[in-house]
Design an enzyme around this catalytic site. Structure first.
Site, PDB file in Angstrom:
ATOM      1  N   ALA A 159       0.846  -1.191   0.000  1.00 25.97           N
ATOM      2  CA  ALA A 159       0.000   0.000   0.000  1.00 25.97           C
ATOM      3  C   ALA A 159       0.883   1.243   0.000  1.00 25.97           C
ATOM      4  O   ALA A 159       2.096   1.159  -0.216  1.00 25.97           O
ATOM      5  CB  ALA A 159      -0.915  -0.019   1.221  1.00 25.97           C
ATOM      6  N   ASN A 160       0.295   2.419   0.224  1.00 25.09           N
ATOM      7  CA  ASN A 160       1.057   3.669   0.303  1.00 25.09           C
ATOM      8  C   ASN A 160       0.346   4.609   1.280  1.00 25.09           C
ATOM      9  O   ASN A 160      -0.695   4.263   1.828  1.00 25.09           O
ATOM     10  CB  ASN A 160       1.215   4.293  -1.095  1.00 25.09           C
ATOM     11  CG  ASN A 160      -0.127   4.605  -1.726  1.00 25.09           C
ATOM     12  OD1 ASN A 160      -0.848   5.478  -1.251  1.00 25.09           O
ATOM     13  ND2 ASN A 160      -0.491   3.866  -2.763  1.00 25.09           N
ATOM     14  N   ARG A 161       0.912   5.792   1.501  1.00 20.65           N
ATOM     15  CA  ARG A 161       0.444   6.682   2.570  1.00 20.65           C
ATOM     16  C   ARG A 161      -0.732   7.572   2.198  1.00 20.65           C
ATOM     17  O   ARG A 161      -1.100   8.454   2.965  1.00 20.65           O
ATOM     18  CB  ARG A 161       1.593   7.583   3.035  1.00 20.65           C
ATOM     19  CG  ARG A 161       2.717   6.814   3.669  1.00 20.65           C
ATOM     20  CD  ARG A 161       3.750   7.783   4.243  1.00 20.65           C
ATOM     21  NE  ARG A 161       4.934   7.076   4.698  1.00 20.65           N
ATOM     22  CZ  ARG A 161       5.012   6.423   5.858  1.00 20.65           C
ATOM     23  NH1 ARG A 161       3.979   6.417   6.685  1.00 20.65           N
ATOM     24  NH2 ARG A 161       6.111   5.798   6.189  1.00 20.65           N
TER      25      ARG A 161
ATOM     26  N   ALA B  88      -3.694   7.403  -5.456  1.00 24.34           N
ATOM     27  CA  ALA B  88      -2.303   6.958  -5.457  1.00 24.34           C
ATOM     28  C   ALA B  88      -2.319   5.462  -5.768  1.00 24.34           C
ATOM     29  O   ALA B  88      -2.319   4.610  -4.874  1.00 24.34           O
ATOM     30  CB  ALA B  88      -1.659   7.230  -4.103  1.00 24.34           C
TER      31      ALA B  88
END
Ligand code: CTP
Ligand code: CA
Length: 225
Positions: free
Chosen positions: A33-35, A99
């Site tokens: 995943a990402n922020r 994102a």
């Protein structure tokens, strides 16, 4: 009351927004995943609804509430996000704020991967579909206005100029996500609007709701009457 063009500039328009991160499964209990918090995309969807648009928000997993007055389709992976976007078209305006994970594990474990031996297995990745580029390249049902975002940590504008050409979108909203405090997950955003003609307009640092309202006003002005 009577709706004036300034109060509801997107009445009768369809708007599609992607938002949040994607989760790319490794096995049933793990993912990449990402922020991304989804705050900027959700703010754009809310502002478009407030401007009178019929809004569909395709969102990855986020911890923030659904915007009011918006149809929300929840997805986990980039491939599911692409499918939901394609099912939602046609739209007048499509804004790609998500994102999206650039890569996913090449194989997904059917069961939890165990530590077993001494050496961890290498994680092999494959590239995800580019949702923005796919929609921008459509020959049927291409939205009138296709807007990309660019999260950069270095050479923000040079990368943005390259990215708008590569993606085929009409407008690119670039932001520096290396900023102290963190744009990703944070409340404020400093954006540069990059046009296909190479034009750049830098906005002051604003909270993401205000960026969303100003962007929606701009998108409405760019649509042919
Ligand atoms: N995007 C997308 N699908 C992907 C990757 C990105 O729709 N698989 C969209 C994002 O939502 C954003 C734009 O493309 O609107 C730019 O995303 P970004 O990550 O900045 O660009 P990439 O082309 O993925 O390049 P890189 O991450 O290497 O800078
Ligand atoms: Ca990327």
């Amino acid at each position: 009351g009577r709706s004036s063009p300034t109060a509801a500039p997107l009445t009768g328009r369809r708007v599609l927004v992607t938002s949040g991160p994607t989760h790319e499964p490794i096995d049933p209990v793990r993912y990449l995943a990402n922020r991304s918090s989804g705050r900027q995309g959700h703010a754009i969807a809310a502002a478009a609804a407030a401007a009178g648009a019929d809004v569909t928000l395709v969102s990855g997993p986020v911890q923030i509430p659904d915007p009011t007055g918006v149809r929300v389709i929840r997805v986990e992976t980039a491939r599911a996000m692409l499918a939901a976007v394609e099912e939602t078209l046609p739209a007048d305006i499509a804004v790609f704020t998500a994102a999206v994970g650039d890569w996913r594990p090449a194989t997904v474990g059917a069961g939890k991967i165990k530590k077993d031996g001494a050496e961890p297995a290498p994680l092999v990745l494959v590239e995800n579909p580019d949702i923005l580029a796919t929609v921008a390249a459509r020959t049927s049902d291409r939205p009138t206005l296709v807007v990309g975002f660019a999260a950069e940590t270095d050479d923000v504008l040079a990368n943005a100029h390259r990215k708008i050409a590569r993606k085929g979108c009409d407008l690119l909203v670039a932001n520096d996500v290396s900023a102290a405090g963190g744009v990703m997950g944070g409340r404020d955003n400093t954006v540069h609007l990059v046009g296909r003609d190479g034009s750049v307009e830098t906005w002051p640092t604003l909270d993401k709701d205000e960026v969303g309202r100003r962007l929606v006003t701009r998108f409405a002005a760019l649509l042919p009457a």
